[in-house]
Design a protein around this motif. Sequence first.
Motif, PDB file in Angstrom:
ATOM      1  N   PRO A  15       0.838  -1.225  -0.027  1.00  0.00           N
ATOM      2  CA  PRO A  15      -0.046   0.136   0.106  1.00  0.00           C
ATOM      3  C   PRO A  15       0.945   1.205  -0.117  1.00  0.00           C
ATOM      4  O   PRO A  15       0.527   2.284  -0.706  1.00  0.00           O
ATOM      5  CB  PRO A  15      -0.974   0.011   1.430  1.00  0.00           C
ATOM      6  N   ASP A  16       1.904   1.213   0.945  1.00  0.00           N
ATOM      7  CA  ASP A  16       2.740   2.511   0.849  1.00  0.00           C
ATOM      8  C   ASP A  16       3.529   2.650  -0.387  1.00  0.00           C
ATOM      9  O   ASP A  16       3.453   3.780  -0.872  1.00  0.00           O
ATOM     10  CB  ASP A  16       3.869   2.334   1.783  1.00  0.00           C
ATOM     11  N   PHE A  17       3.707   1.717  -1.520  1.00  0.00           N
ATOM     12  CA  PHE A  17       4.305   2.060  -2.704  1.00  0.00           C
ATOM     13  C   PHE A  17       3.089   2.371  -3.637  1.00  0.00           C
ATOM     14  O   PHE A  17       3.465   3.286  -4.182  1.00  0.00           O
ATOM     15  CB  PHE A  17       4.870   0.535  -3.181  1.00  0.00           C
ATOM     16  N   ARG A  18       1.863   2.074  -3.480  1.00  0.00           N
ATOM     17  CA  ARG A  18       0.987   2.558  -4.204  1.00  0.00           C
ATOM     18  C   ARG A  18       0.646   3.895  -4.087  1.00  0.00           C
ATOM     19  O   ARG A  18       0.434   4.667  -5.133  1.00  0.00           O
ATOM     20  CB  ARG A  18      -0.232   1.501  -3.970  1.00  0.00           C
ATOM     21  N   THR A  19       0.623   4.481  -2.803  1.00  0.00           N
ATOM     22  CA  THR A  19       0.390   5.868  -2.295  1.00  0.00           C
ATOM     23  C   THR A  19       1.506   6.455  -3.229  1.00  0.00           C
ATOM     24  O   THR A  19       1.349   7.653  -3.620  1.00  0.00           O
ATOM     25  CB  THR A  19       0.315   5.957  -0.742  1.00  0.00           C
ATOM     26  N   LYS A  20       2.850   6.091  -3.051  1.00  0.00           N
ATOM     27  CA  LYS A  20       3.963   6.967  -3.614  1.00  0.00           C
ATOM     28  C   LYS A  20       3.654   7.181  -5.033  1.00  0.00           C
ATOM     29  O   LYS A  20       3.948   8.226  -5.750  1.00  0.00           O
ATOM     30  CB  LYS A  20       5.341   6.133  -3.080  1.00  0.00           C
ATOM     31  N   MET A  21       3.373   5.896  -5.738  1.00  0.00           N
ATOM     32  CA  MET A  21       3.082   5.876  -7.215  1.00  0.00           C
ATOM     33  C   MET A  21       1.951   7.016  -7.397  1.00  0.00           C
ATOM     34  O   MET A  21       2.153   7.689  -8.583  1.00  0.00           O
ATOM     35  CB  MET A  21       2.740   4.478  -7.769  1.00  0.00           C
ATOM     36  N   TYR A  22       0.801   6.819  -6.927  1.00  0.00           N
ATOM     37  CA  TYR A  22      -0.267   7.645  -7.188  1.00  0.00           C
ATOM     38  C   TYR A  22       0.027   9.188  -7.227  1.00  0.00           C
ATOM     39  O   TYR A  22      -0.383  10.031  -7.829  1.00  0.00           O
ATOM     40  CB  TYR A  22      -1.522   7.359  -6.260  1.00  0.00           C
ATOM     41  N   SER A  23       1.021   9.429  -5.925  1.00  0.00           N
ATOM     42  CA  SER A  23       1.292  10.708  -5.778  1.00  0.00           C
ATOM     43  C   SER A  23       2.229  11.254  -7.056  1.00  0.00           C
ATOM     44  O   SER A  23       2.034  12.655  -7.432  1.00  0.00           O
ATOM     45  CB  SER A  23       2.045  10.970  -4.497  1.00  0.00           C
ATOM     46  N   LEU A  24       2.544  10.383  -8.020  1.00  0.00           N
ATOM     47  CA  LEU A  24       3.216  10.870  -9.305  1.00  0.00           C
ATOM     48  C   LEU A  24       2.450  11.586  -9.941  1.00  0.00           C
ATOM     49  O   LEU A  24       2.885  12.305 -11.016  1.00  0.00           O
ATOM     50  CB  LEU A  24       4.272   9.813  -9.780  1.00  0.00           C
ATOM     51  N   ILE A  25       1.340  11.128 -10.112  1.00  0.00           N
ATOM     52  CA  ILE A  25       0.331  11.860 -11.301  1.00  0.00           C
ATOM     53  C   ILE A  25      -0.960  12.523 -10.384  1.00  0.00           C
ATOM     54  O   ILE A  25      -2.035  12.440 -10.699  1.00  0.00           O
ATOM     55  CB  ILE A  25      -0.312  10.580 -11.931  1.00  0.00           C
ATOM     56  N   ASN A  26      -0.410  13.286  -9.321  1.00  0.00           N
ATOM     57  CA  ASN A  26      -1.271  13.920  -8.461  1.00  0.00           C
ATOM     58  C   ASN A  26      -2.545  13.472  -7.875  1.00  0.00           C
ATOM     59  O   ASN A  26      -3.578  14.303  -7.671  1.00  0.00           O
ATOM     60  CB  ASN A  26      -1.624  15.156  -9.639  1.00  0.00           C
ATOM     61  N   PHE A  27      -2.416  12.169  -7.545  1.00  0.00           N
ATOM     62  CA  PHE A  27      -3.590  11.513  -6.883  1.00  0.00           C
ATOM     63  C   PHE A  27      -3.302  11.292  -5.399  1.00  0.00           C
ATOM     64  O   PHE A  27      -2.145  10.936  -5.058  1.00  0.00           O
ATOM     65  CB  PHE A  27      -3.846  10.071  -7.492  1.00  0.00           C
ATOM     66  N   THR A  28      -3.976  11.494  -4.454  1.00  0.00           N
ATOM     67  CA  THR A  28      -4.031  11.136  -3.160  1.00  0.00           C
ATOM     68  C   THR A  28      -4.813  10.022  -2.478  1.00  0.00           C
ATOM     69  O   THR A  28      -5.900   9.723  -3.067  1.00  0.00           O
ATOM     70  CB  THR A  28      -4.438  12.419  -2.185  1.00  0.00           C
ATOM     71  N   VAL A  29      -4.152   8.992  -1.837  1.00  0.00           N
ATOM     72  CA  VAL A  29      -4.937   7.645  -1.682  1.00  0.00           C
ATOM     73  C   VAL A  29      -5.363   8.023  -0.327  1.00  0.00           C
ATOM     74  O   VAL A  29      -4.766   8.646   0.697  1.00  0.00           O
ATOM     75  CB  VAL A  29      -3.706   6.621  -1.721  1.00  0.00           C
ATOM     76  N   VAL A  30      -6.507   7.635  -0.099  1.00  0.00           N
ATOM     77  CA  VAL A  30      -7.303   7.593   1.561  1.00  0.00           C
ATOM     78  C   VAL A  30      -7.630   6.322   1.849  1.00  0.00           C
ATOM     79  O   VAL A  30      -7.477   5.267   1.135  1.00  0.00           O
ATOM     80  CB  VAL A  30      -8.487   8.306   1.226  1.00  0.00           C
ATOM     81  N   ASN A  31      -8.150   6.074   3.150  1.00  0.00           N
ATOM     82  CA  ASN A  31      -8.028   4.964   3.900  1.00  0.00           C
ATOM     83  C   ASN A  31      -9.260   4.076   3.359  1.00  0.00           C
ATOM     84  O   ASN A  31      -9.328   2.812   3.637  1.00  0.00           O
ATOM     85  CB  ASN A  31      -8.100   4.898   5.354  1.00  0.00           C
ATOM     86  N   SER A  32     -10.415   4.619   2.663  1.00  0.00           N
ATOM     87  CA  SER A  32     -11.437   3.920   2.561  1.00  0.00           C
ATOM     88  C   SER A  32     -12.133   4.251   1.224  1.00  0.00           C
ATOM     89  O   SER A  32     -11.552   5.260   0.600  1.00  0.00           O
ATOM     90  CB  SER A  32     -12.644   4.256   3.571  1.00  0.00           C
ATOM     91  N   ASP A  33     -12.697   3.456   0.643  1.00  0.00           N
ATOM     92  CA  ASP A  33     -13.271   3.606  -0.878  1.00  0.00           C
ATOM     93  C   ASP A  33     -14.355   4.466  -0.938  1.00  0.00           C
ATOM     94  O   ASP A  33     -15.215   4.439   0.154  1.00  0.00           O
ATOM     95  CB  ASP A  33     -13.801   2.261  -1.424  1.00  0.00           C
ATOM     96  N   TYR A  34     -14.611   5.230  -2.082  1.00  0.00           N
ATOM     97  CA  TYR A  34     -15.630   6.210  -2.024  1.00  0.00           C
ATOM     98  C   TYR A  34     -16.873   5.331  -2.746  1.00  0.00           C
ATOM     99  O   TYR A  34     -16.434   4.458  -3.356  1.00  0.00           O
ATOM    100  CB  TYR A  34     -15.394   7.216  -3.084  1.00  0.00           C
ATOM    101  N   GLU A  35     -17.875   5.857  -2.509  1.00  0.00           N
ATOM    102  CA  GLU A  35     -19.419   5.087  -2.791  1.00  0.00           C
ATOM    103  C   GLU A  35     -19.450   5.485  -4.379  1.00  0.00           C
ATOM    104  O   GLU A  35     -19.378   6.760  -4.505  1.00  0.00           O
ATOM    105  CB  GLU A  35     -20.381   5.430  -2.047  1.00  0.00           C
ATOM    106  N   ILE A  36     -19.853   4.762  -5.182  1.00  0.00           N
ATOM    107  CA  ILE A  36     -20.494   4.962  -6.394  1.00  0.00           C
ATOM    108  C   ILE A  36     -21.794   5.641  -6.449  1.00  0.00           C
ATOM    109  O   ILE A  36     -22.600   5.064  -5.641  1.00  0.00           O
ATOM    110  CB  ILE A  36     -20.431   3.515  -7.277  1.00  0.00           C
TER     111      ILE A  36
END
Length: 337
Positions: free
Chosen positions: A185-206
């Motif tokens: 998960p930490d690697f995923r967070t770092k990767m997403y930040s490279l394209i301006n995305f912030t990862v949070v702890n829970s999923d958003y509802e559709i």
Amino acid sequence: MKRKTGKGKKVFLFLFILILIFGLFDICRTEINAKKIPHSFASVNNGRELLLSNTEYYEKYSQNDIDFRMKKSGATKDEFMNASADLIKKFSLFEKLSIDHRISKMYRTLKKNDLILPKIDEIVFVKMKMELEGDCSGYTQGTKIYLDSTLVTVYSLLDLVFGNPDYMDELLWHEMFHCITRCNPDFRTKMYSLINFTVVNSDYEIPSCLQNKILTNPDVEHHNSYATFQIDGQKIDCFVAWITTKDFAEVNSGWNSCEAIALIPIDGTDTYYLSDQASNFDEIFGTNTSYIIDPEECLADNFAYAMLYGIKGKNAQGYPNPEIIQGILDVLNRNSK
């Protein structure tokens, strides 16, 4: 007619033995290096069991999604799952050796460039026909990588004739990225930040307006990251989802004619925007790849390019957004650990 001399026969025999030795050496090196990235190959029965056991994933499918995949209205989830399981195929020994050779090459690339992958569980390769997945080349569930059966066979033959065609290598790096982000998960967070995305702890509802329009992507397990998009002169924090703009009954064909990228406000508003409504969409995702139905897929392509071509790019042609590639390499650099 000139007869072969004994000397000529000895030279031929020597060359044959030399080629055999080099061939055996390459096979041994391949086997040793391939084991550095743990992986195995599923039998048909094992592949079926693995696919059918992932009931939590298949519960996410809407009726519209199933209809598009089955190319008919009213199919059930059980019918879809069983039809998918029936598409599992057997790897030939030659195909296994070809994939092993590519995995070995991947390991040598990492070692040569002083890069180290985050820890990953054993990868299981499954061979299957992809007619129910939009004829894609591959997809993942957990650390299982499903590969298109025709592609595996064709590229194994191309391997034999031409060496390592880039497309298959790109595919393996791309799919491996999905496996790595699930395990780290930490690697995923770092990767997403490279394209301006912030990862949070829970999923958003559709939102309810999209409940029956979501296209399920097996490579995207979570909708728990957002970026700030500029829409109608406003800055709106949105997560991204892959959707159809029409129901199957309206088009009665594949989803290619009506697929779209939805930007969904994270504040819970029952609405969405399409990607072309965001003036900074390309600025957010970059333009190294056109595969941008989700940050996960965009980054998987960038990751594959970074691993295969480095910062110089394919044929030293560079990238529109080299900072994304450099960011990936910096995270994986052994000396930065």
